[in-house]
Design a protein around this motif. Sequence first.
Motif, PDB file in Angstrom:
ATOM      1  N   UNK A 124       0.817  -1.212   0.000  1.00 57.36           N
ATOM      2  CA  UNK A 124       0.000   0.000   0.000  1.00 57.36           C
ATOM      3  C   UNK A 124       0.847   1.257   0.000  1.00 57.36           C
ATOM      4  N   UNK A 125       1.935   1.235   0.770  1.00 57.20           N
ATOM      5  CA  UNK A 125       2.842   2.396   0.800  1.00 57.20           C
ATOM      6  C   UNK A 125       3.496   2.604  -0.557  1.00 57.20           C
ATOM      7  N   UNK A 126       3.987   1.527  -1.159  1.00 62.07           N
ATOM      8  CA  UNK A 126       4.647   1.647  -2.456  1.00 62.07           C
ATOM      9  C   UNK A 126       3.676   2.053  -3.557  1.00 62.07           C
ATOM     10  N   UNK A 127       2.428   1.615  -3.457  1.00 59.59           N
ATOM     11  CA  UNK A 127       1.423   1.998  -4.453  1.00 59.59           C
ATOM     12  C   UNK A 127       1.194   3.501  -4.450  1.00 59.59           C
ATOM     13  N   UNK A 128       1.359   4.139  -3.301  1.00 47.67           N
ATOM     14  CA  UNK A 128       1.198   5.592  -3.226  1.00 47.67           C
ATOM     15  C   UNK A 128       2.471   6.329  -3.642  1.00 47.67           C
ATOM     16  N   UNK A 129       3.628   5.670  -3.510  1.00 50.14           N
ATOM     17  CA  UNK A 129       4.879   6.346  -3.830  1.00 50.14           C
ATOM     18  C   UNK A 129       5.206   6.303  -5.323  1.00 50.14           C
ATOM     19  N   UNK A 130       4.849   5.214  -5.999  1.00 48.13           N
ATOM     20  CA  UNK A 130       5.236   5.053  -7.407  1.00 48.13           C
ATOM     21  C   UNK A 130       4.746   6.198  -8.286  1.00 48.13           C
ATOM     22  N   UNK A 131       3.477   6.650  -8.170  1.00 55.81           N
ATOM     23  CA  UNK A 131       3.034   7.741  -9.053  1.00 55.81           C
ATOM     24  C   UNK A 131       3.506   9.126  -8.621  1.00 55.81           C
ATOM     25  N   UNK A 132       4.247   9.237  -7.508  1.00 56.68           N
ATOM     26  CA  UNK A 132       4.723  10.526  -7.021  1.00 56.68           C
ATOM     27  C   UNK A 132       6.248  10.511  -6.940  1.00 56.68           C
ATOM     28  N   UNK A 133       6.925  10.910  -8.001  1.00 52.58           N
ATOM     29  CA  UNK A 133       8.396  10.817  -8.049  1.00 52.58           C
ATOM     30  C   UNK A 133       9.098  11.573  -6.935  1.00 52.58           C
ATOM     31  N   UNK A 134       8.573  12.721  -6.523  1.00 50.77           N
ATOM     32  CA  UNK A 134       9.236  13.500  -5.487  1.00 50.77           C
ATOM     33  C   UNK A 134       9.227  12.771  -4.149  1.00 50.77           C
ATOM     34  N   UNK A 135       8.072  12.247  -3.780  1.00 49.18           N
ATOM     35  CA  UNK A 135       7.988  11.496  -2.523  1.00 49.18           C
ATOM     36  C   UNK A 135       8.798  10.206  -2.607  1.00 49.18           C
ATOM     37  N   UNK A 136       8.812   9.580  -3.778  1.00 44.76           N
ATOM     38  CA  UNK A 136       9.583   8.355  -3.960  1.00 44.76           C
ATOM     39  C   UNK A 136      11.066   8.627  -3.765  1.00 44.76           C
ATOM     40  N   UNK A 137      11.575   9.722  -4.347  1.00 43.37           N
ATOM     41  CA  UNK A 137      12.984  10.062  -4.202  1.00 43.37           C
ATOM     42  C   UNK A 137      13.333  10.427  -2.766  1.00 43.37           C
ATOM     43  N   UNK A 138      12.371  10.979  -2.037  1.00 41.50           N
ATOM     44  CA  UNK A 138      12.621  11.362  -0.652  1.00 41.50           C
ATOM     45  C   UNK A 138      12.655  10.150   0.269  1.00 41.50           C
ATOM     46  N   UNK A 139      11.727   9.216   0.080  1.00 38.96           N
ATOM     47  CA  UNK A 139      11.606   8.083   0.996  1.00 38.96           C
ATOM     48  C   UNK A 139      12.436   6.874   0.558  1.00 38.96           C
ATOM     49  N   UNK A 140      12.644   6.717  -0.751  1.00 41.34           N
ATOM     50  CA  UNK A 140      13.454   5.607  -1.270  1.00 41.34           C
ATOM     51  C   UNK A 140      14.523   6.178  -2.195  1.00 41.34           C
ATOM     52  N   UNK A 141      15.521   6.856  -1.649  1.00 43.84           N
ATOM     53  CA  UNK A 141      16.514   7.528  -2.507  1.00 43.84           C
ATOM     54  C   UNK A 141      17.369   6.561  -3.317  1.00 43.84           C
ATOM     55  N   UNK A 142      17.381   5.283  -2.967  1.00 46.88           N
ATOM     56  CA  UNK A 142      18.179   4.311  -3.700  1.00 46.88           C
ATOM     57  C   UNK A 142      17.478   3.811  -4.963  1.00 46.88           C
TER      58      UNK A 142
END
Length: 569
Positions: free
Chosen positions: A156-174
């Motif tokens: 569920x967390x990843x489903x919300x992060x994938x369409x939002x590149x900024x949040x994805x880069x902040x929470x999963x910088x790798x």
Amino acid sequence: MTTPAGSGTGFGSVSWWGLSPAVDLQAESEPPAQDHKSCRKLQPAIILSGPPVDPDSQAETEHETPELNVLLLGSVDGRHLLRTLARAALWPRRRFHFYVLENNLEAVARHILIFSLALEDPEKMGLQERSETFLEVWGNALLRPPVAAFVRAQAGRLAHLVPEPDRLAEQLPWLSLGALKFRERDALEAVFRFWAGGEKGPEAFPMSRLWDSRLRQYLGSRYDARHGVSDWDLHMKLHDRGARVIHTREFRRWRDTGVAFELRDSSAYHVPNRTLASGRLLSHRGERVAARGYWGDIATGPFVAFGIEADDETLLRTSNGQPVKTACEITEHNVAELFREMAAWGHPRAAEGDPEQVQGGAEGSSEPGKPAPAPEPFTVHFLSLDSAHTLHHKSCYMGQFQLLYVACGMVHLLSAELGACVAPGGRLIVELAQFLVDLRQEQLQAFSSRVGELAQAAGFAPQLGGKPSDTFARFYKAGDSAPGHEDPAVESGTPPPEVLAPPLEATDPPSEDRTQPLESGNPPSEPLKLTSESQASLLEASVPPTGSQAPKSENQTVPPETKYPIPDI
């Protein structure tokens, strides 16, 4: 008479775990050892306790840090990446860029989930819990309820992060998804939403019935003698090929139920593992329909990746000719040690009385008065599906990879165009079909010969020297800086130093269209008794596939309740 069990369909059309032990990619990419004095000059400066480091000098040090660029085709489960990161403390400091190319987005999603679990904050999830959760999600068809709840929460967390590149880069910088197409990102989000439980109940993915239907079709008339078949495959094939630590009891249990790692009471495993679900296009009454099912391995199992080799030789000792440890126990130990090494190396630490601080860290944060942690020491770039034939069109990929890894199911993608992306003197490592139980010895030899032909056509020469391996074939790229005849051992505790190529900038390589995973919808209420004539099967070892490894449509009858709308591409 040829039986279904010898047809090669046991490998399946989708790979969920590797069929070779995990290796240190940094050791595989190293040329022969050079003067260690030159290595010392390349080590990053030690940061002593005291005033904060000047940002300009720190940025300059980071820029000078050598990089390792690796392209992996079909690595599937991230075991080589995890092993490389765990062993990184033994080598001079480097920044890693892993470029991963898979043939389905479900495998990409599993990569992301596995890395999220491996890099979980130790304060939130202890080492033992993290290791056990990894083993169950990675190799079990059925999960315990607490593990299933973790998968739902992370998905569920990843489903919300994938369409939002900024949040994805902040929470999963790798993680870098910049090379994926927008429709591939949308499909990846749909995969995570299915894992998160958008379709409630076990009937959304009836794993036990799907597993049994695969097994029945695979064994055919020998289904009632399935225990004898599993014992034959284990003792006469896997044991003879170097996997003697796999115990009869654990292998038979996995063949029957799909549960490879039974870490608790057997009654605790009853929740389907949705991360093993994948979609296929089938032909029904002249129309293509999409169906969800399990089309992975039911012949070899996930024991090979972490369970047949160990740095601790005492785990492999025998008593009266029998191994004292099982593959499950060795896997538990290896995974726990791997996560422990990653945590010790990856997170910033400053022990009291220790003048040295280790930079880097997966998700660590700096404390007041201390130097800020260095940027992520590695990045995982996921490439667009079917982009293997187009990478050479991007100038940023030409001659930029120091190492190319190709899984046995992706060997047909090895070509001169792909070889052009490897730097002169770079290495090629190809996974062989040693642990595919459906293949006879002459077929294994034919496959190895074919791998050598494809590698030579792609511009590589065999890497001589070192002890021979039946698991991997190693080559080097002929060029101005061709390496010598030394084959560095993976388990070396004193790795040789080396300066690597300049950094590789991430770009979006073009790729061809591809069928998307299933969107959320009504799942089949009956088990899908449909298996593939696996394109990944290596029985025709001397004739490489000519197309993508993706499964093709089949002319089979599909019950009406298994139909799905085909997503618009």
